[in-house]
Scaffold this motif. Structure first.
Motif, PDB file in Angstrom:
ATOM      1  N   LYS A  70     109.866  73.514  32.979  1.00  0.00           N
ATOM      2  CA  LYS A  70     109.169  73.781  31.743  1.00  0.00           C
ATOM      3  C   LYS A  70     109.913  74.927  30.548  1.00  0.00           C
ATOM      4  CE  LYS A  70     106.849  71.396  30.242  1.00  0.00           C
ATOM      5  NZ  LYS A  70     106.013  71.217  29.543  1.00  0.00           N
ATOM      6  N   LEU A 127     100.978  73.470  31.232  1.00  0.00           N
ATOM      7  CA  LEU A 127     101.575  72.772  31.118  1.00  0.00           C
ATOM      8  C   LEU A 127     102.715  73.206  29.717  1.00  0.00           C
ATOM      9  CD1 LEU A 127     101.887  70.183  29.856  1.00  0.00           C
ATOM     10  CD2 LEU A 127     101.392  69.991  27.874  1.00  0.00           C
ATOM     11  N   THR A 147      95.280  62.435  22.391  1.00  0.00           N
ATOM     12  CA  THR A 147      95.489  61.971  23.130  1.00  0.00           C
ATOM     13  C   THR A 147      94.631  60.119  23.259  1.00  0.00           C
ATOM     14  OG1 THR A 147      94.816  62.253  24.563  1.00  0.00           O
ATOM     15  CG2 THR A 147      97.423  62.666  24.335  1.00  0.00           C
ATOM     16  N   LEU A 164      97.237  51.705  28.303  1.00  0.00           N
ATOM     17  CA  LEU A 164      97.604  52.530  28.937  1.00  0.00           C
ATOM     18  C   LEU A 164      99.785  52.563  28.473  1.00  0.00           C
ATOM     19  CD1 LEU A 164      95.519  54.519  30.560  1.00  0.00           C
ATOM     20  CD2 LEU A 164      96.190  55.379  28.896  1.00  0.00           C
ATOM     21  N   PRO A 182      99.158  55.946  24.681  1.00  0.00           N
ATOM     22  CA  PRO A 182      99.317  57.432  23.031  1.00  0.00           C
ATOM     23  C   PRO A 182     100.488  58.359  22.998  1.00  0.00           C
ATOM     24  CG  PRO A 182      97.193  57.216  24.729  1.00  0.00           C
ATOM     25  CD  PRO A 182      98.142  56.769  25.048  1.00  0.00           C
ATOM     26  N   THR A 228     106.556  66.498  27.450  1.00  0.00           N
ATOM     27  CA  THR A 228     107.349  67.673  26.736  1.00  0.00           C
ATOM     28  C   THR A 228     108.572  68.020  27.086  1.00  0.00           C
ATOM     29  OG1 THR A 228     105.524  68.334  29.149  1.00  0.00           O
ATOM     30  CG2 THR A 228     104.591  68.408  26.080  1.00  0.00           C
ATOM     31  N   ILE A 237     103.429  67.694  39.106  1.00  0.00           N
ATOM     32  CA  ILE A 237     102.863  68.756  38.984  1.00  0.00           C
ATOM     33  C   ILE A 237     102.461  68.422  37.349  1.00  0.00           C
ATOM     34  CG2 ILE A 237     103.516  70.037  40.621  1.00  0.00           C
ATOM     35  CD1 ILE A 237     104.909  71.639  38.282  1.00  0.00           C
ATOM     36  N   HIS A 238     102.404  68.262  36.562  1.00  0.00           N
ATOM     37  CA  HIS A 238     102.100  67.868  35.090  1.00  0.00           C
ATOM     38  C   HIS A 238     101.299  66.742  34.790  1.00  0.00           C
ATOM     39  CE1 HIS A 238     103.989  72.165  34.099  1.00  0.00           C
ATOM     40  NE2 HIS A 238     104.653  71.538  34.823  1.00  0.00           N
ATOM     41  N   GLY A 248      93.328  65.336  32.460  1.00  0.00           N
ATOM     42  CA  GLY A 248      92.009  64.776  31.528  1.00  0.00           C
ATOM     43  C   GLY A 248      91.903  63.332  32.117  1.00  0.00           C
TER      44      GLY A 248
HETATM   45  C1  HEM Z   1      99.274  66.431  30.472  1.00  0.00           C
HETATM   46  C2  HEM Z   1      98.624  61.530  28.368  1.00  0.00           C
HETATM   47  C3  HEM Z   1      94.416  63.062  27.463  1.00  0.00           C
HETATM   48  C4  HEM Z   1      94.166  67.348  29.572  1.00  0.00           C
HETATM   49  C5  HEM Z   1      99.376  65.439  29.952  1.00  0.00           C
HETATM   50  C6  HEM Z   1     100.557  64.573  30.269  1.00  0.00           C
HETATM   51  C7  HEM Z   1     100.760  63.622  29.717  1.00  0.00           C
HETATM   52  C8  HEM Z   1      98.948  63.295  29.374  1.00  0.00           C
HETATM   53  C9  HEM Z   1     101.379  62.739  29.762  1.00  0.00           C
HETATM   54  C10 HEM Z   1     102.065  65.197  30.927  1.00  0.00           C
HETATM   55  C11 HEM Z   1     102.846  66.391  29.984  1.00  0.00           C
HETATM   56  C12 HEM Z   1     104.347  66.141  30.374  1.00  0.00           C
HETATM   57  O1  HEM Z   1     103.981  66.370  31.805  1.00  0.00           O
HETATM   58  O2  HEM Z   1     105.155  67.383  29.653  1.00  0.00           O
HETATM   59  C13 HEM Z   1      97.307  61.787  27.672  1.00  0.00           C
HETATM   60  C14 HEM Z   1      96.647  60.798  28.223  1.00  0.00           C
HETATM   61  C15 HEM Z   1      95.511  60.838  27.598  1.00  0.00           C
HETATM   62  C16 HEM Z   1      95.548  62.427  27.933  1.00  0.00           C
HETATM   63  C17 HEM Z   1      97.836  59.021  27.753  1.00  0.00           C
HETATM   64  C18 HEM Z   1      94.380  59.516  27.125  1.00  0.00           C
HETATM   65  C19 HEM Z   1      94.883  58.145  27.342  1.00  0.00           C
HETATM   66  C20 HEM Z   1      93.756  64.105  28.213  1.00  0.00           C
HETATM   67  C21 HEM Z   1      92.253  64.832  28.672  1.00  0.00           C
HETATM   68  C22 HEM Z   1      92.757  65.838  28.615  1.00  0.00           C
HETATM   69  C23 HEM Z   1      93.746  66.043  29.093  1.00  0.00           C
HETATM   70  C24 HEM Z   1      91.340  63.811  28.088  1.00  0.00           C
HETATM   71  C25 HEM Z   1      91.143  66.698  28.572  1.00  0.00           C
HETATM   72  C26 HEM Z   1      90.956  67.925  29.079  1.00  0.00           C
HETATM   73  C27 HEM Z   1      95.736  67.388  30.028  1.00  0.00           C
HETATM   74  C28 HEM Z   1      96.091  68.566  30.500  1.00  0.00           C
HETATM   75  C29 HEM Z   1      97.469  68.435  30.893  1.00  0.00           C
HETATM   76  C30 HEM Z   1      97.731  67.663  30.568  1.00  0.00           C
HETATM   77  C31 HEM Z   1      94.996  69.761  30.411  1.00  0.00           C
HETATM   78  C32 HEM Z   1      98.403  69.624  31.379  1.00  0.00           C
HETATM   79  C33 HEM Z   1      98.489  69.285  33.198  1.00  0.00           C
HETATM   80  C34 HEM Z   1      99.342  70.353  34.337  1.00  0.00           C
HETATM   81  O3  HEM Z   1     100.443  71.058  33.042  1.00  0.00           O
HETATM   82  O4  HEM Z   1      98.711  70.420  34.731  1.00  0.00           O
HETATM   83  N1  HEM Z   1      98.463  64.892  29.369  1.00  0.00           N
HETATM   84  N2  HEM Z   1      96.717  62.771  28.225  1.00  0.00           N
HETATM   85  N3  HEM Z   1      94.865  65.036  28.511  1.00  0.00           N
HETATM   86  N4  HEM Z   1      97.117  66.925  29.512  1.00  0.00           N
HETATM   87 FE1  HEM Z   1      96.451  64.520  29.125  1.00  0.00          FE
END
Ligand code: HEM
Length: 384
Positions: A48, A70, A226, A263, A268, A273, A329-330, A334
Protein backbone atom coordinates in the motif's frame (compact mmCIF):
# COMPACT_ATOMS: atom_id res chain seq x y z
CA UNK A 1 -20.05 7.76 -17.98
CA UNK A 2 -20.42 6.03 -21.34
CA UNK A 3 -17.27 7.90 -22.41
CA UNK A 4 -15.37 6.52 -19.41
CA UNK A 5 -16.34 2.94 -20.28
CA UNK A 6 -15.50 3.47 -23.96
CA UNK A 7 -12.03 4.65 -23.02
CA UNK A 8 -11.39 1.71 -20.68
CA UNK A 9 -12.56 -0.79 -23.32
CA UNK A 10 -10.21 0.82 -25.85
CA UNK A 11 -7.32 0.56 -23.38
CA UNK A 12 -8.09 -3.09 -22.73
CA UNK A 13 -8.11 -3.85 -26.44
CA UNK A 14 -4.50 -2.66 -26.62
CA UNK A 15 -3.28 -4.50 -23.48
CA UNK A 16 -3.89 -5.18 -19.78
CA UNK A 17 -1.35 -2.72 -18.26
CA UNK A 18 -0.93 0.96 -19.16
CA UNK A 19 1.28 3.91 -18.32
CA UNK A 20 -0.95 6.78 -17.18
CA UNK A 21 -0.52 10.26 -15.72
CA UNK A 22 -2.46 10.83 -12.50
CA UNK A 23 -4.21 14.20 -11.94
CA UNK A 24 -1.42 15.47 -9.66
CA UNK A 25 1.21 14.76 -12.33
CA UNK A 26 2.53 11.45 -11.04
CA UNK A 27 3.09 8.67 -13.56
CA UNK A 28 1.63 5.27 -12.64
CA UNK A 29 0.74 1.85 -14.05
CA UNK A 30 -2.98 1.23 -14.49
CA UNK A 31 -4.01 -2.45 -14.65
CA UNK A 32 -7.19 -2.75 -16.72
CA UNK A 33 -7.37 -6.46 -17.67
CA UNK A 34 -9.66 -8.61 -15.51
CA UNK A 35 -7.31 -11.51 -14.73
CA UNK A 36 -4.39 -9.13 -14.29
CA UNK A 37 -6.42 -6.90 -11.94
CA UNK A 38 -7.23 -9.87 -9.70
CA UNK A 39 -3.57 -10.92 -9.76
CA UNK A 40 -2.36 -7.39 -8.93
CA UNK A 41 -4.69 -7.18 -5.92
CA UNK A 42 -3.09 -10.25 -4.32
CA UNK A 43 0.48 -9.56 -5.52
CA UNK A 44 2.76 -9.56 -2.44
CA UNK A 45 5.30 -7.32 -4.23
CA UNK A 46 2.72 -4.54 -4.36
CA UNK A 47 2.38 -2.76 -1.01
CA UNK A 48 0.00 0.00 0.00
CA UNK A 49 1.14 3.54 -0.76
CA UNK A 50 0.06 6.84 0.71
CA UNK A 51 -1.27 9.45 -1.71
CA UNK A 52 1.60 11.54 -3.16
CA UNK A 53 0.45 14.68 -1.38
CA UNK A 54 0.51 12.96 2.05
CA UNK A 55 4.07 14.02 2.74
CA UNK A 56 3.11 17.68 2.31
CA UNK A 57 0.46 17.40 5.02
CA UNK A 58 0.97 18.51 8.58
CA UNK A 59 2.46 15.37 10.25
CA UNK A 60 -0.20 15.25 12.99
CA UNK A 61 -3.00 15.35 10.43
CA UNK A 62 -1.26 12.80 8.24
CA UNK A 63 -0.97 10.38 11.10
CA UNK A 64 -4.58 10.93 12.22
CA UNK A 65 -6.03 9.87 8.86
CA UNK A 66 -3.52 7.53 7.26
CA UNK A 67 -3.22 4.80 9.89
CA UNK A 68 -6.27 2.86 8.75
CA UNK A 69 -6.41 -0.77 7.56
CA UNK A 70 -6.77 0.46 3.98
CA UNK A 71 -3.40 2.21 4.18
CA UNK A 72 -1.29 -0.54 5.71
CA UNK A 73 0.02 -4.01 4.84
CA UNK A 74 0.21 -7.21 6.86
CA UNK A 75 0.59 -7.72 9.80
CA UNK A 76 -0.85 -4.31 10.91
CA UNK A 77 -3.69 -4.78 8.45
CA UNK A 78 -4.92 -7.98 10.11
CA UNK A 79 -4.84 -6.47 13.59
CA UNK A 80 -6.82 -3.38 12.55
CA UNK A 81 -9.36 -5.24 10.42
CA UNK A 82 -10.04 -7.82 13.14
CA UNK A 83 -11.06 -5.05 15.54
CA UNK A 84 -14.11 -4.17 13.43
CA UNK A 85 -14.67 -7.24 11.27
CA UNK A 86 -17.34 -8.71 13.57
CA UNK A 87 -19.52 -5.62 13.19
CA UNK A 88 -19.71 -6.08 9.41
CA UNK A 89 -20.40 -9.80 8.96
CA UNK A 90 -23.40 -10.72 6.85
CA UNK A 91 -25.32 -11.95 9.93
CA UNK A 92 -24.71 -8.81 11.96
CA UNK A 93 -25.51 -6.58 9.03
CA UNK A 94 -28.74 -8.43 8.16
CA UNK A 95 -30.07 -7.42 11.56
CA UNK A 96 -29.97 -3.80 10.37
CA UNK A 97 -32.45 -4.49 7.57
CA UNK A 98 -35.62 -3.29 9.39
CA UNK A 99 -33.93 -0.03 10.38
CA UNK A 100 -32.55 0.55 6.86
CA UNK A 101 -36.04 -0.09 5.47
CA UNK A 102 -37.50 2.43 7.91
CA UNK A 103 -34.93 5.09 6.98
CA UNK A 104 -35.63 4.37 3.29
CA UNK A 105 -39.37 4.78 3.77
CA UNK A 106 -38.91 8.01 5.71
CA UNK A 107 -36.91 9.45 2.83
CA UNK A 108 -39.15 8.18 0.02
CA UNK A 109 -42.52 9.02 1.57
CA UNK A 110 -42.21 12.81 1.12
CA UNK A 111 -40.89 12.38 -2.44
CA UNK A 112 -44.03 10.68 -3.76
CA UNK A 113 -45.97 13.87 -4.52
CA UNK A 114 -42.97 15.85 -5.71
CA UNK A 115 -41.63 13.31 -8.15
CA UNK A 116 -45.08 13.16 -9.79
CA UNK A 117 -45.28 16.94 -10.15
CA UNK A 118 -41.75 17.96 -10.99
CA UNK A 119 -38.18 16.66 -11.24
CA UNK A 120 -36.29 15.55 -8.17
CA UNK A 121 -32.54 14.99 -7.77
CA UNK A 122 -32.50 11.43 -6.48
CA UNK A 123 -28.90 11.77 -5.27
CA UNK A 124 -29.53 14.78 -3.03
CA UNK A 125 -32.91 13.55 -1.80
CA UNK A 126 -32.28 9.85 -1.36
CA UNK A 127 -29.07 8.17 -2.54
CA UNK A 128 -26.91 10.46 -0.40
CA UNK A 129 -28.92 10.74 2.85
CA UNK A 130 -29.65 7.02 3.20
CA UNK A 131 -26.07 5.64 3.47
CA UNK A 132 -24.91 8.56 5.58
CA UNK A 133 -27.75 7.95 8.03
CA UNK A 134 -26.91 4.24 8.21
CA UNK A 135 -23.16 4.61 8.80
CA UNK A 136 -23.67 7.52 11.22
CA UNK A 137 -26.14 5.47 13.26
CA UNK A 138 -23.69 2.57 13.35
CA UNK A 139 -20.93 4.84 14.60
CA UNK A 140 -23.17 6.91 16.87
CA UNK A 141 -22.75 10.26 15.10
CA UNK A 142 -25.56 12.62 16.15
CA UNK A 143 -27.95 13.75 13.44
CA UNK A 144 -27.10 17.46 13.54
CA UNK A 145 -23.46 16.76 12.60
CA UNK A 146 -24.12 14.78 9.46
CA UNK A 147 -24.44 17.62 6.99
CA UNK A 148 -20.70 18.40 7.15
CA UNK A 149 -19.82 14.86 6.28
CA UNK A 150 -20.81 15.21 2.67
CA UNK A 151 -18.39 18.10 2.19
CA UNK A 152 -15.58 16.39 4.08
CA UNK A 153 -15.79 12.98 2.51
CA UNK A 154 -16.32 14.35 -0.98
CA UNK A 155 -13.11 16.33 -0.45
CA UNK A 156 -11.35 13.15 0.63
CA UNK A 157 -12.20 11.05 -2.40
CA UNK A 158 -11.61 14.01 -4.74
CA UNK A 159 -8.33 15.13 -3.18
CA UNK A 160 -6.47 14.90 -6.46
CA UNK A 161 -8.97 17.24 -8.13
CA UNK A 162 -9.41 19.92 -5.46
CA UNK A 163 -5.74 20.28 -4.43
CA UNK A 164 -3.79 19.94 -1.22
CA UNK A 165 -5.01 23.06 0.56
CA UNK A 166 -8.73 22.37 0.20
CA UNK A 167 -8.16 18.71 1.04
CA UNK A 168 -6.16 19.52 4.19
CA UNK A 169 -8.77 22.04 5.33
CA UNK A 170 -11.60 19.50 5.04
CA UNK A 171 -9.54 16.69 6.61
CA UNK A 172 -8.59 18.92 9.57
CA UNK A 173 -12.23 19.82 10.25
CA UNK A 174 -13.16 16.13 9.96
CA UNK A 175 -10.44 14.99 12.38
CA UNK A 176 -11.31 17.78 14.85
CA UNK A 177 -14.85 16.49 14.82
CA UNK A 178 -13.72 12.88 15.32
CA UNK A 179 -11.64 13.92 18.33
CA UNK A 180 -14.75 15.56 19.83
CA UNK A 181 -16.86 12.49 19.10
CA UNK A 182 -14.30 10.13 20.65
CA UNK A 183 -14.08 12.34 23.76
CA UNK A 184 -17.89 12.34 24.05
CA UNK A 185 -18.09 8.54 23.76
CA UNK A 186 -15.27 8.14 26.26
CA UNK A 187 -17.26 10.27 28.70
CA UNK A 188 -20.59 8.62 27.95
CA UNK A 189 -20.34 5.28 26.14
CA UNK A 190 -23.35 4.19 24.09
CA UNK A 191 -24.38 1.12 22.11
CA UNK A 192 -22.43 2.03 18.97
CA UNK A 193 -19.26 1.10 17.13
CA UNK A 194 -17.34 4.21 18.20
CA UNK A 195 -17.88 3.38 21.87
CA UNK A 196 -16.77 -0.22 21.20
CA UNK A 197 -13.60 1.02 19.49
CA UNK A 198 -12.88 3.49 22.28
CA UNK A 199 -13.21 0.61 24.77
CA UNK A 200 -10.82 -1.47 22.62
CA UNK A 201 -8.38 1.44 22.52
CA UNK A 202 -8.50 2.08 26.26
CA UNK A 203 -8.75 -1.53 27.36
CA UNK A 204 -5.61 -2.91 25.72
CA UNK A 205 -2.68 -1.76 23.63
CA UNK A 206 -4.35 -2.94 20.44
CA UNK A 207 -5.13 0.43 18.94
CA UNK A 208 -3.35 3.79 19.08
CA UNK A 209 -5.29 7.06 19.17
CA UNK A 210 -4.28 7.84 15.56
CA UNK A 211 -5.32 4.37 14.47
CA UNK A 212 -8.68 4.99 16.09
CA UNK A 213 -9.29 8.31 14.28
CA UNK A 214 -8.01 6.81 11.02
CA UNK A 215 -10.38 3.86 11.38
CA UNK A 216 -13.39 6.12 11.96
CA UNK A 217 -12.35 8.43 9.13
CA UNK A 218 -12.13 5.43 6.79
CA UNK A 219 -15.44 3.91 7.89
CA UNK A 220 -17.30 7.19 7.53
CA UNK A 221 -15.87 7.97 4.08
CA UNK A 222 -15.90 4.43 2.68
CA UNK A 223 -19.26 3.73 4.29
CA UNK A 224 -21.18 6.26 2.30
CA UNK A 225 -19.31 7.87 -0.62
CA UNK A 226 -19.47 4.57 -2.46
CA UNK A 227 -22.96 3.40 -1.50
CA UNK A 228 -24.45 6.72 -2.68
CA UNK A 229 -23.14 5.91 -6.13
CA UNK A 230 -24.13 2.27 -6.02
CA UNK A 231 -27.74 3.45 -5.70
CA UNK A 232 -27.47 6.36 -8.15
CA UNK A 233 -25.54 4.49 -10.85
CA UNK A 234 -27.90 1.52 -10.58
CA UNK A 235 -30.98 3.70 -11.11
CA UNK A 236 -29.25 5.57 -13.94
CA UNK A 237 -28.32 2.36 -15.82
CA UNK A 238 -31.77 0.80 -15.36
CA UNK A 239 -33.61 3.91 -16.53
CA UNK A 240 -31.38 4.20 -19.60
CA UNK A 241 -32.07 0.61 -20.76
CA UNK A 242 -35.34 0.10 -22.57
CA UNK A 243 -37.81 -1.68 -20.29
CA UNK A 244 -35.26 -2.62 -17.59
CA UNK A 245 -36.90 -0.59 -14.81
CA UNK A 246 -40.39 -1.93 -15.53
CA UNK A 247 -39.06 -5.48 -15.85
CA UNK A 248 -37.41 -5.34 -12.44
CA UNK A 249 -40.43 -3.60 -10.87
CA UNK A 250 -42.52 -6.60 -11.91
CA UNK A 251 -39.97 -9.12 -10.59
CA UNK A 252 -38.45 -7.67 -7.39
CA UNK A 253 -37.06 -11.09 -6.39
CA UNK A 254 -34.47 -10.44 -9.10
CA UNK A 255 -33.09 -7.37 -7.34
CA UNK A 256 -30.18 -9.08 -5.52
CA UNK A 257 -28.76 -10.52 -8.76
CA UNK A 258 -29.41 -7.20 -10.50
CA UNK A 259 -27.48 -5.31 -7.81
CA UNK A 260 -24.45 -7.56 -8.41
CA UNK A 261 -24.65 -6.96 -12.13
CA UNK A 262 -25.05 -3.21 -11.68
CA UNK A 263 -21.99 -3.23 -9.39
CA UNK A 264 -20.09 -5.00 -12.16
CA UNK A 265 -21.44 -2.97 -15.06
CA UNK A 266 -21.15 0.52 -13.60
CA UNK A 267 -19.84 0.18 -10.05
CA UNK A 268 -19.09 3.14 -7.77
CA UNK A 269 -15.32 2.70 -7.58
CA UNK A 270 -13.19 3.28 -10.69
CA UNK A 271 -9.76 2.42 -9.38
CA UNK A 272 -8.22 0.83 -6.32
CA UNK A 273 -6.23 2.95 -3.93
CA UNK A 274 -2.52 3.30 -4.70
CA UNK A 275 -0.01 0.47 -4.52
CA UNK A 276 3.79 0.67 -4.79
CA UNK A 277 6.18 -1.98 -6.10
CA UNK A 278 8.56 -3.07 -3.34
CA UNK A 279 10.91 -4.72 -5.87
CA UNK A 280 11.36 -4.86 -9.64
CA UNK A 281 9.33 -7.64 -11.28
CA UNK A 282 7.67 -8.76 -14.48
CA UNK A 283 3.91 -8.40 -14.45
CA UNK A 284 1.68 -9.32 -17.42
CA UNK A 285 4.51 -8.71 -19.86
CA UNK A 286 5.52 -5.38 -18.31
CA UNK A 287 8.56 -4.62 -16.17
CA UNK A 288 7.41 -2.86 -13.02
CA UNK A 289 10.36 -1.17 -11.32
CA UNK A 290 10.80 -0.97 -7.57
CA UNK A 291 9.12 2.24 -6.39
CA UNK A 292 6.65 2.41 -9.30
CA UNK A 293 3.06 3.33 -8.46
CA UNK A 294 0.33 0.88 -9.51
CA UNK A 295 -3.43 1.36 -9.66
CA UNK A 296 -5.98 -1.33 -10.39
CA UNK A 297 -8.82 -0.30 -12.71
CA UNK A 298 -11.79 -2.08 -11.14
CA UNK A 299 -14.36 -0.58 -13.49
CA UNK A 300 -12.22 -1.34 -16.54
CA UNK A 301 -11.52 -4.92 -15.40
CA UNK A 302 -15.17 -5.70 -14.73
CA UNK A 303 -16.03 -4.94 -18.36
CA UNK A 304 -12.82 -6.25 -19.93
CA UNK A 305 -13.86 -6.89 -23.56
CA UNK A 306 -11.50 -9.87 -23.61
CA UNK A 307 -14.06 -11.75 -21.51
CA UNK A 308 -17.12 -12.98 -23.40
CA UNK A 309 -20.26 -10.98 -22.60
CA UNK A 310 -18.50 -8.54 -20.27
CA UNK A 311 -19.69 -5.47 -22.22
CA UNK A 312 -23.35 -6.54 -21.95
CA UNK A 313 -25.74 -5.80 -19.08
CA UNK A 314 -27.27 -9.11 -17.95
CA UNK A 315 -29.38 -8.52 -14.84
CA UNK A 316 -29.57 -12.22 -14.01
CA UNK A 317 -25.87 -12.99 -14.58
CA UNK A 318 -24.73 -15.94 -12.48
CA UNK A 319 -22.10 -16.47 -11.31
CA UNK A 320 -21.04 -12.85 -11.22
CA UNK A 321 -17.38 -12.61 -10.31
CA UNK A 322 -16.98 -8.87 -10.41
CA UNK A 323 -14.29 -7.06 -8.45
CA UNK A 324 -16.32 -3.92 -7.66
CA UNK A 325 -15.47 -4.48 -3.97
CA UNK A 326 -11.80 -5.16 -4.72
CA UNK A 327 -10.07 -8.47 -4.01
CA UNK A 328 -7.48 -9.88 -1.61
CA UNK A 329 -6.83 -8.69 1.93
CA UNK A 330 -8.34 -5.24 1.32
CA UNK A 331 -11.59 -6.70 -0.08
CA UNK A 332 -14.28 -4.26 1.01
CA UNK A 333 -15.18 -4.81 4.64
CA UNK A 334 -18.54 -3.09 4.14
CA UNK A 335 -19.67 -5.19 1.17
CA UNK A 336 -22.51 -6.96 3.07
CA UNK A 337 -23.79 -3.59 4.29
CA UNK A 338 -23.48 -1.97 0.85
CA UNK A 339 -25.33 -4.87 -0.78
CA UNK A 340 -28.12 -4.75 1.78
CA UNK A 341 -28.54 -0.98 1.42
CA UNK A 342 -28.48 -1.26 -2.38
CA UNK A 343 -31.08 -4.02 -2.39
CA UNK A 344 -33.45 -2.26 0.01
CA UNK A 345 -33.05 1.09 -1.78
CA UNK A 346 -33.69 -0.36 -5.21
CA UNK A 347 -36.58 -2.61 -4.17
CA UNK A 348 -38.28 0.31 -2.44
CA UNK A 349 -37.78 2.69 -5.38
CA UNK A 350 -39.16 0.11 -7.83
CA UNK A 351 -42.20 -0.55 -5.66
CA UNK A 352 -43.04 3.10 -5.11
CA UNK A 353 -42.15 4.48 -8.51
CA UNK A 354 -42.62 1.77 -11.16
CA UNK A 355 -42.97 4.50 -13.80
CA UNK A 356 -39.85 6.47 -12.88
CA UNK A 357 -37.95 8.09 -15.76
CA UNK A 358 -34.93 10.33 -16.26
CA UNK A 359 -35.90 14.01 -16.28
CA UNK A 360 -32.98 15.13 -18.42
CA UNK A 361 -31.30 13.69 -21.50
CA UNK A 362 -27.72 14.03 -20.40
CA UNK A 363 -26.45 13.54 -16.89
CA UNK A 364 -22.96 14.73 -16.08
CA UNK A 365 -20.37 12.46 -14.48
CA UNK A 366 -18.17 13.72 -11.66
CA UNK A 367 -14.60 14.22 -12.87
CA UNK A 368 -12.72 12.31 -10.13
CA UNK A 369 -10.49 9.32 -10.82
CA UNK A 370 -11.36 7.19 -7.80
CA UNK A 371 -15.13 7.29 -7.65
CA UNK A 372 -17.48 6.67 -10.58
CA UNK A 373 -20.16 9.20 -9.74
CA UNK A 374 -22.86 11.31 -11.32
CA UNK A 375 -23.17 14.96 -10.33
CA UNK A 376 -26.95 14.68 -9.97
CA UNK A 377 -29.74 12.32 -11.00
CA UNK A 378 -32.87 14.26 -11.96
CA UNK A 379 -35.89 11.92 -12.17
CA UNK A 380 -39.65 12.25 -12.45
CA UNK A 381 -42.81 10.21 -12.94
CA UNK A 382 -44.56 13.17 -14.61
CA UNK A 383 -45.87 12.18 -18.02
CA UNK A 384 -44.19 14.10 -20.85
C1 HEM B 1 -12.34 -1.24 0.95
C2 HEM B 1 -15.57 -0.71 -2.61
C3 HEM B 1 -19.06 0.27 0.61
C4 HEM B 1 -15.82 -0.04 4.14
C5 HEM B 1 -12.92 -1.19 -0.28
C6 HEM B 1 -12.23 -1.44 -1.53
C7 HEM B 1 -13.14 -1.29 -2.52
C8 HEM B 1 -14.41 -0.93 -1.92
C9 HEM B 1 -12.91 -1.44 -4.02
C10 HEM B 1 -10.76 -1.86 -1.70
C11 HEM B 1 -9.90 -0.71 -2.15
C12 HEM B 1 -8.50 -1.14 -2.49
O1 HEM B 1 -8.14 -2.33 -2.40
O2 HEM B 1 -7.70 -0.24 -2.84
C13 HEM B 1 -16.78 -0.41 -2.05
C14 HEM B 1 -18.02 -0.28 -2.79
C15 HEM B 1 -19.00 0.01 -1.87
C16 HEM B 1 -18.39 0.04 -0.57
C17 HEM B 1 -18.16 -0.44 -4.29
C18 HEM B 1 -20.47 0.27 -2.09
C19 HEM B 1 -21.15 -0.17 -3.09
C20 HEM B 1 -18.51 0.23 1.85
C21 HEM B 1 -19.24 0.37 3.08
C22 HEM B 1 -18.34 0.31 4.08
C23 HEM B 1 -17.01 0.10 3.47
C24 HEM B 1 -20.75 0.56 3.21
C25 HEM B 1 -18.75 0.39 5.51
C26 HEM B 1 -18.14 0.54 6.50
C27 HEM B 1 -14.61 -0.39 3.58
C28 HEM B 1 -13.39 -0.60 4.33
C29 HEM B 1 -12.39 -0.94 3.42
C30 HEM B 1 -13.01 -0.94 2.11
C31 HEM B 1 -13.23 -0.48 5.83
C32 HEM B 1 -10.92 -1.27 3.70
C33 HEM B 1 -10.77 -2.76 3.87
C34 HEM B 1 -9.34 -3.18 4.11
O3 HEM B 1 -8.40 -2.43 3.82
O4 HEM B 1 -9.17 -4.30 4.63
N1 HEM B 1 -14.25 -0.88 -0.55
N2 HEM B 1 -17.04 -0.22 -0.72
N3 HEM B 1 -17.16 0.05 2.12
N4 HEM B 1 -14.36 -0.61 2.25
FE1 HEM B 1 -15.72 -0.52 0.79
Amino acid sequence: MAERHRLYAEMNRSGPVHRVMLPHGEVAWLVTGYEQARAALVEPRLAKKEPPFAEDLDPALRSAINRSMLNVDMPEHGRLRRLVAAAFTRRRVDRLAPRIQQLTDELLEPLAGRVAATEVDLIAEFAYPLPIAVICELLGVPENKRENFRKWSWADVNASVIGLEAYAEAATAFVDYLHDLIAAKREQPADDLTSALVAARDGSDQLSEDELTSMMYLLLVAGHETTVNLIANAVDVLLAQDGAWAHLASAPERVPAAVEELLRFNGPVQTSTLRVAVETFEFAGTTIDAGDTVLVGLLAANRDPGRPGAQVLDLSRSPNQHIAFGHGIHLCLGAPLARLEGQIALTSLLARFPDLRPAEDEILADPGLLINALRALPVTTRPT
